[in-house]
Design a protein around this motif. Structure first.
Motif, PDB file in Angstrom:
ATOM      1  N   UNK A 132     -58.936   6.534   7.454  1.00 46.95           N
ATOM      2  CA  UNK A 132     -60.168   5.810   7.729  1.00 46.95           C
ATOM      3  C   UNK A 132     -60.063   5.271   9.144  1.00 46.95           C
ATOM      4  N   UNK A 133     -60.895   5.780  10.016  1.00 45.19           N
ATOM      5  CA  UNK A 133     -60.865   5.414  11.431  1.00 45.19           C
ATOM      6  C   UNK A 133     -61.049   3.908  11.623  1.00 45.19           C
ATOM      7  N   UNK A 134     -61.919   3.306  10.832  1.00 47.48           N
ATOM      8  CA  UNK A 134     -62.201   1.877  10.973  1.00 47.48           C
ATOM      9  C   UNK A 134     -60.986   1.028  10.591  1.00 47.48           C
ATOM     10  N   UNK A 135     -60.203   1.461   9.617  1.00 41.91           N
ATOM     11  CA  UNK A 135     -58.982   0.722   9.263  1.00 41.91           C
ATOM     12  C   UNK A 135     -57.970   0.781  10.403  1.00 41.91           C
ATOM     13  N   UNK A 136     -57.829   1.949  11.004  1.00 39.85           N
ATOM     14  CA  UNK A 136     -56.911   2.093  12.141  1.00 39.85           C
ATOM     15  C   UNK A 136     -57.383   1.216  13.298  1.00 39.85           C
ATOM     16  N   UNK A 137     -58.683   1.204  13.563  1.00 35.10           N
ATOM     17  CA  UNK A 137     -59.222   0.364  14.621  1.00 35.10           C
ATOM     18  C   UNK A 137     -58.981  -1.118  14.327  1.00 35.10           C
ATOM     19  N   UNK A 138     -59.075  -1.526  13.065  1.00 36.64           N
ATOM     20  CA  UNK A 138     -58.825  -2.922  12.706  1.00 36.64           C
ATOM     21  C   UNK A 138     -57.367  -3.293  12.959  1.00 36.64           C
ATOM     22  N   UNK A 139     -56.449  -2.385  12.672  1.00 35.54           N
ATOM     23  CA  UNK A 139     -55.026  -2.634  12.942  1.00 35.54           C
ATOM     24  C   UNK A 139     -54.810  -2.791  14.444  1.00 35.54           C
ATOM     25  N   UNK A 140     -55.374  -1.887  15.215  1.00 34.81           N
ATOM     26  CA  UNK A 140     -55.223  -1.953  16.678  1.00 34.81           C
ATOM     27  C   UNK A 140     -55.870  -3.219  17.222  1.00 34.81           C
ATOM     28  N   UNK A 141     -57.009  -3.609  16.674  1.00 33.14           N
ATOM     29  CA  UNK A 141     -57.682  -4.827  17.114  1.00 33.14           C
ATOM     30  C   UNK A 141     -56.836  -6.062  16.803  1.00 33.14           C
ATOM     31  N   UNK A 142     -56.066  -6.023  15.726  1.00 33.01           N
ATOM     32  CA  UNK A 142     -55.153  -7.121  15.414  1.00 33.01           C
ATOM     33  C   UNK A 142     -54.071  -7.298  16.470  1.00 33.01           C
ATOM     34  N   UNK A 143     -53.775  -6.231  17.203  1.00 31.64           N
ATOM     35  CA  UNK A 143     -52.795  -6.271  18.289  1.00 31.64           C
ATOM     36  C   UNK A 143     -53.421  -6.628  19.632  1.00 31.64           C
ATOM     37  N   UNK A 144     -54.738  -6.797  19.714  1.00 32.53           N
ATOM     38  CA  UNK A 144     -55.369  -7.005  21.011  1.00 32.53           C
ATOM     39  C   UNK A 144     -54.822  -8.257  21.690  1.00 32.53           C
ATOM     40  N   UNK A 145     -54.492  -8.111  22.950  1.00 30.94           N
ATOM     41  CA  UNK A 145     -53.911  -9.201  23.717  1.00 30.94           C
ATOM     42  C   UNK A 145     -52.411  -9.339  23.510  1.00 30.94           C
ATOM     43  N   UNK A 146     -51.845  -8.545  22.613  1.00 33.39           N
ATOM     44  CA  UNK A 146     -50.413  -8.640  22.320  1.00 33.39           C
ATOM     45  C   UNK A 146     -49.690  -7.374  22.769  1.00 33.39           C
ATOM     46  N   UNK A 147     -50.270  -6.226  22.462  1.00 34.77           N
ATOM     47  CA  UNK A 147     -49.664  -4.943  22.810  1.00 34.77           C
ATOM     48  C   UNK A 147     -50.179  -4.483  24.171  1.00 34.77           C
ATOM     49  N   UNK A 148     -49.348  -3.770  24.893  1.00 38.07           N
ATOM     50  CA  UNK A 148     -49.743  -3.280  26.208  1.00 38.07           C
ATOM     51  C   UNK A 148     -50.946  -2.336  26.082  1.00 38.07           C
ATOM     52  N   UNK A 149     -51.778  -2.272  27.120  1.00 39.53           N
ATOM     53  CA  UNK A 149     -52.943  -1.370  27.070  1.00 39.53           C
ATOM     54  C   UNK A 149     -52.522   0.092  26.906  1.00 39.53           C
ATOM     55  N   UNK A 150     -53.341   0.847  26.209  1.00 43.25           N
ATOM     56  CA  UNK A 150     -53.113   2.273  25.946  1.00 43.25           C
ATOM     57  C   UNK A 150     -51.822   2.546  25.181  1.00 43.25           C
ATOM     58  N   UNK A 151     -51.359   1.577  24.431  1.00 45.73           N
ATOM     59  CA  UNK A 151     -50.197   1.738  23.553  1.00 45.73           C
ATOM     60  C   UNK A 151     -50.655   1.432  22.135  1.00 45.73           C
TER      61      UNK A 151
END
Length: 142
Positions: free
Chosen positions: A31-50
């Motif tokens: 589910x693309x939206x679930x993956x996006x939610x996981x990545x959004x949880x990392x926003x500001x924490x993980x380096x860009x494009x990682x």
């Protein structure tokens, strides 16, 4: 909504999303939206494009999930997708913040005023029920 699993911490990142696995009611799903939610949880924490590595399990009422989207039952749709996405994002964000707080408080040596975070252990999401309307940075529990 019950969310638990393991995610990589802020120091580890991949160049693609191929190591993000989601399970809904014990079934591996795409589910693309679930993956996006996981990545959004990392926003500001993980380096860009990682991208992180994650193995997350979501348990919710079976009536809230439609497994008949794909013939092999790989893809799912939710009756209330935004609630599931918000719960997943909040769970990831909270686990990362707890892991960072523990690293800063217990294991981080200070050199020249800078904190060195060298612990590369994964962050674990506790087996908790997340409120579907939790807002960052505070998290409410149901």
């Amino acid at each position: 909504i019950h969310v638990w699993g393991a995610i990589t911490n802020h120091t580890y990142g991949r160049y693609d999303r191929s190591h993000i696995f989601t399970f809904v009611n014990r079934r591996c799903v795409k589910n693309y939206k679930l993956v996006q939610a996981i990545i959004k949880g990392y926003s500001g924490i993980l380096q860009p494009n990682r991208y992180p590595c994650a193995c997350l399990f979501i348990t919710l009422d079976p009536l809230q999930v439609d497994h008949n989207v794909h013939p092999r039952k790989e893809e799912v749709e939710f009756l209330h997708p935004r609630k599931v996405e918000a719960a997943l994002e909040c769970a990831v964000y909270e686990a990362l913040n707890n892991q960072l707080a523990d690293a800063l408080a217990l294991r981080a040596p200070v050199q020249d005023g800078n904190v060195q975070l060298s612990d590369a252990r994964p962050a674990f999401l506790k087996s908790s029920h997340y409120a579907p309307s939790c807002a960052r940075p505070s998290v409410e529990y149901s």
